[in-house]
Design a protein around this motif. Structure first.
Motif, PDB file in Angstrom:
ATOM      1  N   GLU A   1       0.838  -1.193   0.000  1.00 29.88           N
ATOM      2  CA  GLU A   1       0.000   0.000   0.000  1.00 29.88           C
ATOM      3  C   GLU A   1       0.880   1.254   0.000  1.00 29.88           C
ATOM      4  OE1 GLU A   1      -3.254  -0.099  -0.299  1.00 29.88           O
ATOM      5  OE2 GLU A   1      -3.268  -2.290  -0.310  1.00 29.88           O
ATOM      6  N   GLU A   2       0.278   2.418   0.201  1.00 29.84           N
ATOM      7  CA  GLU A   2       1.024   3.671   0.249  1.00 29.84           C
ATOM      8  C   GLU A   2       2.025   3.651   1.395  1.00 29.84           C
ATOM      9  OE1 GLU A   2      -1.526   6.745   2.849  1.00 29.84           O
ATOM     10  OE2 GLU A   2      -2.659   5.886   1.173  1.00 29.84           O
ATOM     11  N   PRO A   3       3.103   4.431   1.287  1.00 32.84           N
ATOM     12  CA  PRO A   3       4.078   4.483   2.389  1.00 32.84           C
ATOM     13  C   PRO A   3       3.395   4.867   3.699  1.00 32.84           C
ATOM     14  CG  PRO A   3       4.929   5.592   0.441  1.00 32.84           C
ATOM     15  CD  PRO A   3       3.484   5.289   0.151  1.00 32.84           C
TER      16      PRO A   3
ATOM     17  N   VAL B   1       7.609  12.443  -0.951  1.00 34.63           N
ATOM     18  CA  VAL B   1       6.644  11.406  -0.579  1.00 34.63           C
ATOM     19  C   VAL B   1       5.442  12.027   0.125  1.00 34.63           C
ATOM     20  CG1 VAL B   1       6.283   9.280   0.711  1.00 34.63           C
ATOM     21  CG2 VAL B   1       8.460   9.670  -0.446  1.00 34.63           C
ATOM     22  N   LEU B   2       5.704  12.991   1.004  1.00 34.78           N
ATOM     23  CA  LEU B   2       4.597  13.652   1.701  1.00 34.78           C
ATOM     24  C   LEU B   2       3.622  14.292   0.714  1.00 34.78           C
ATOM     25  CD1 LEU B   2       6.491  15.351   4.669  1.00 34.78           C
ATOM     26  CD2 LEU B   2       4.797  13.522   4.859  1.00 34.78           C
ATOM     27  N   GLN B   3       4.164  14.890  -0.338  1.00 28.27           N
ATOM     28  CA  GLN B   3       3.300  15.540  -1.324  1.00 28.27           C
ATOM     29  C   GLN B   3       2.541  14.546  -2.189  1.00 28.27           C
ATOM     30  OE1 GLN B   3       6.459  18.281  -2.889  1.00 28.27           O
ATOM     31  NE2 GLN B   3       4.890  19.831  -2.561  1.00 28.27           N
ATOM     32  N   GLN B   4       3.053  13.319  -2.288  1.00 28.92           N
ATOM     33  CA  GLN B   4       2.403  12.310  -3.119  1.00 28.92           C
ATOM     34  C   GLN B   4       1.362  11.496  -2.368  1.00 28.92           C
ATOM     35  OE1 GLN B   4       3.018  12.313  -6.440  1.00 28.92           O
ATOM     36  NE2 GLN B   4       4.313  14.066  -5.895  1.00 28.92           N
ATOM     37  N   LEU B   5       1.343  11.615  -1.044  1.00 37.69           N
ATOM     38  CA  LEU B   5       0.368  10.837  -0.275  1.00 37.69           C
ATOM     39  C   LEU B   5      -1.056  11.246  -0.662  1.00 37.69           C
ATOM     40  CD1 LEU B   5       1.958  10.839   3.301  1.00 37.69           C
ATOM     41  CD2 LEU B   5       1.908   8.945   1.669  1.00 37.69           C
ATOM     42  N   PRO B   6      -1.967  10.294  -0.763  1.00 35.72           N
ATOM     43  CA  PRO B   6      -3.349  10.622  -1.133  1.00 35.72           C
ATOM     44  C   PRO B   6      -3.987  11.571  -0.126  1.00 35.72           C
ATOM     45  CG  PRO B   6      -2.961   8.242  -1.209  1.00 35.72           C
ATOM     46  CD  PRO B   6      -1.761   8.851  -0.550  1.00 35.72           C
TER      47      PRO B   6
ATOM     48  N   GLU C   1     -10.767  13.845  -1.155  1.00 32.51           N
ATOM     49  CA  GLU C   1     -11.241  14.681  -2.257  1.00 32.51           C
ATOM     50  C   GLU C   1     -11.659  16.058  -1.739  1.00 32.51           C
ATOM     51  OE1 GLU C   1     -14.562  14.565  -5.862  1.00 32.51           O
ATOM     52  OE2 GLU C   1     -14.321  12.859  -4.502  1.00 32.51           O
ATOM     53  N   GLY C   2     -11.160  17.080  -2.416  1.00 33.06           N
ATOM     54  CA  GLY C   2     -11.491  18.449  -2.043  1.00 33.06           C
ATOM     55  C   GLY C   2     -10.572  19.054  -1.008  1.00 33.06           C
ATOM     56  N   GLU C   3      -9.728  18.256  -0.364  1.00 34.71           N
ATOM     57  CA  GLU C   3      -8.805  18.801   0.630  1.00 34.71           C
ATOM     58  C   GLU C   3      -7.668  19.546  -0.063  1.00 34.71           C
ATOM     59  OE1 GLU C   3      -5.505  16.791   3.354  1.00 34.71           O
ATOM     60  OE2 GLU C   3      -7.533  16.403   4.117  1.00 34.71           O
ATOM     61  N   PRO C   4      -7.405  20.777   0.337  1.00 33.38           N
ATOM     62  CA  PRO C   4      -6.335  21.537  -0.324  1.00 33.38           C
ATOM     63  C   PRO C   4      -4.958  20.977  -0.014  1.00 33.38           C
ATOM     64  CG  PRO C   4      -7.128  22.711   1.607  1.00 33.38           C
ATOM     65  CD  PRO C   4      -8.039  21.528   1.428  1.00 33.38           C
ATOM     66  N   ARG C   5      -3.986  21.410  -0.794  1.00 33.06           N
ATOM     67  CA  ARG C   5      -2.603  21.012  -0.513  1.00 33.06           C
ATOM     68  C   ARG C   5      -2.182  21.534   0.849  1.00 33.06           C
ATOM     69  NH1 ARG C   5       1.399  22.698  -5.140  1.00 33.06           N
ATOM     70  NH2 ARG C   5       0.461  24.734  -4.698  1.00 33.06           N
ATOM     71  N   HIS C   6      -1.270  20.838   1.457  1.00 34.68           N
ATOM     72  CA  HIS C   6      -0.787  21.246   2.772  1.00 34.68           C
ATOM     73  C   HIS C   6       0.163  22.430   2.600  1.00 34.68           C
ATOM     74  CE1 HIS C   6      -2.622  17.741   4.608  1.00 34.68           C
ATOM     75  NE2 HIS C   6      -2.074  16.985   3.686  1.00 34.68           N
ATOM     76  N   ALA C   7      -0.220  23.559   3.171  1.00 31.01           N
ATOM     77  CA  ALA C   7       0.493  24.807   2.903  1.00 31.01           C
ATOM     78  C   ALA C   7       1.934  24.776   3.383  1.00 31.01           C
ATOM     79  CB  ALA C   7      -0.259  25.971   3.561  1.00 31.01           C
ATOM     80  N   GLY C   8       2.166  24.258   4.579  1.00 29.70           N
ATOM     81  CA  GLY C   8       3.519  24.247   5.120  1.00 29.70           C
ATOM     82  C   GLY C   8       4.440  23.325   4.349  1.00 29.70           C
ATOM     83  N   ILE C   9       3.966  22.113   4.069  1.00 32.43           N
ATOM     84  CA  ILE C   9       4.773  21.152   3.320  1.00 32.43           C
ATOM     85  C   ILE C   9       5.081  21.678   1.934  1.00 32.43           C
ATOM     86  CG2 ILE C   9       4.716  18.862   2.250  1.00 32.43           C
ATOM     87  CD1 ILE C   9       3.100  17.932   4.736  1.00 32.43           C
ATOM     88  N   THR C  10       4.075  22.260   1.264  1.00 33.65           N
ATOM     89  CA  THR C  10       4.270  22.781  -0.092  1.00 33.65           C
ATOM     90  C   THR C  10       5.271  23.924  -0.104  1.00 33.65           C
ATOM     91  OG1 THR C  10       2.014  22.155  -0.713  1.00 33.65           O
ATOM     92  CG2 THR C  10       3.107  23.818  -2.078  1.00 33.65           C
ATOM     93  N   ALA C  11       5.143  24.848   0.847  1.00 30.71           N
ATOM     94  CA  ALA C  11       6.036  26.010   0.875  1.00 30.71           C
ATOM     95  C   ALA C  11       7.472  25.606   1.170  1.00 30.71           C
ATOM     96  CB  ALA C  11       5.543  27.023   1.907  1.00 30.71           C
TER      97      ALA C  11
END
Length: 264
Positions: A41-43, A115-120, A123-133
């Motif tokens: 399954e996913e990490p 990997v954090l950005q690829q985790l499912p 639906e409709g949940e926005p990207r995680h702002a801290g991880i993305t930045a």
């Protein structure tokens, strides 16, 4: 999800930055993750550690095991499927650290962030702002936005670019814990993941996982402090003594020098 912390407000570790009645403090923060795989399954995030250390604005601060001081917030899953809850803890910390910390240190962060950005996500949940930045900032650590933390990768910036934080630590006068050195750390996380997935508690020790990721996060913080000339120590600095002086209760058997049992 099980949490280990010595912070009065683990959800807002940089509270003193904004509190006008408290003396302003400069902070270095570090993060460390342990991953596992269960049945293809996913990490699975098997442990996540966040450490904050006070630093001086212009000169290195001497650290030692007898005078160790740091804040920590460690989370480990108690069930398979808690990635979302752990990611939220990480994201909230990164949102704050990016603006309120002087330095963010991470060992081989690009892999974790990818990997954090690829985790499912639901639906409709926005990207995680801290991880993305922070992922965006990590792609070019030579430049940064004004009033944001400096990013330091202890794997690549200090050298040599080793696969394990314990190897880099040993090169820079830190004595890692043998229980969590080299491939042993990841092997332990994978064994714990498989035990959790099969509901076999005999191979799953939350305290040992917490101690494992905490020693990595503390080592990373010290290395980041050395690289940015914010921390210094007399060689060699033993991680078991430094971490045990503050977080002995996370895994008393380990920090007492007694071999841990397989289950708690």
């Amino acid at each position: 999800m099980r949490a280990y912390t010595n912070l009065l407000r683990p959800d807002t570790p940089f509270g003193s930055v904004a509190d006008p009645w408290r003396r302003p403090t400069k902070w270095l923060t570090s993060l460390s993750l342990l991953w596992g795989e269960a049945d293809g399954e996913e990490p699975v995030i098997m442990a996540a550690g966040i450490v904050v250390m006070s630093v001086h604005r212009t000169r290195p601060r001497a650290v030692s095991a007898p005078l160790a001081q740091f804040g920590y917030h460690v989370v480990v899953p108690e069930l398979i499927g808690e990635n979302g809850r752990i990611v939220k803890v990480l994201d909230d910390a990164l949102v704050q650290a990016r603006r309120d910390a002087e330095v963010i240190a991470w060992h081989n962060a690009a892999d974790d962030l990818h990997v954090l950005q690829q985790l499912p996500r639901p639906e409709g949940e926005p990207r995680h702002a801290g991880i993305t930045a922070v992922a965006d900032a990590w792609s070019d650590r030579t430049t940064r936005e004004r009033s944001t933390a400096r990013c330091v990768d202890s794997s690549h910036d200090l050298g040599p670019a080793a696969g394990h934080v314990s190897q880099t630590a040993a090169v820079h006068d830190l004595e890692p814990m043998k229980e969590f050195s080299g491939a042993a750390q990841q092997k332990g996380a994978q064994v714990a993941c498989e035990s959790l997935a099969r509901n076999h508690p005999g191979g799953y020790c939350p305290g040992v996982l917490a101690a494992s990721v905490l020693t990595s996060a503390v080592s990373t913080a010290l290395l980041g402090g050395k690289y940015t000339e914010r921390l210094m120590w007399q060689e060699p600095l033993r991680i078991v003594e430094f971490v045990g002086a503050v977080a002995w209760e996370v895994a008393p058997a380990l920090f007492s020098g007694v071999a841990p049992r397989l289950s708690e």
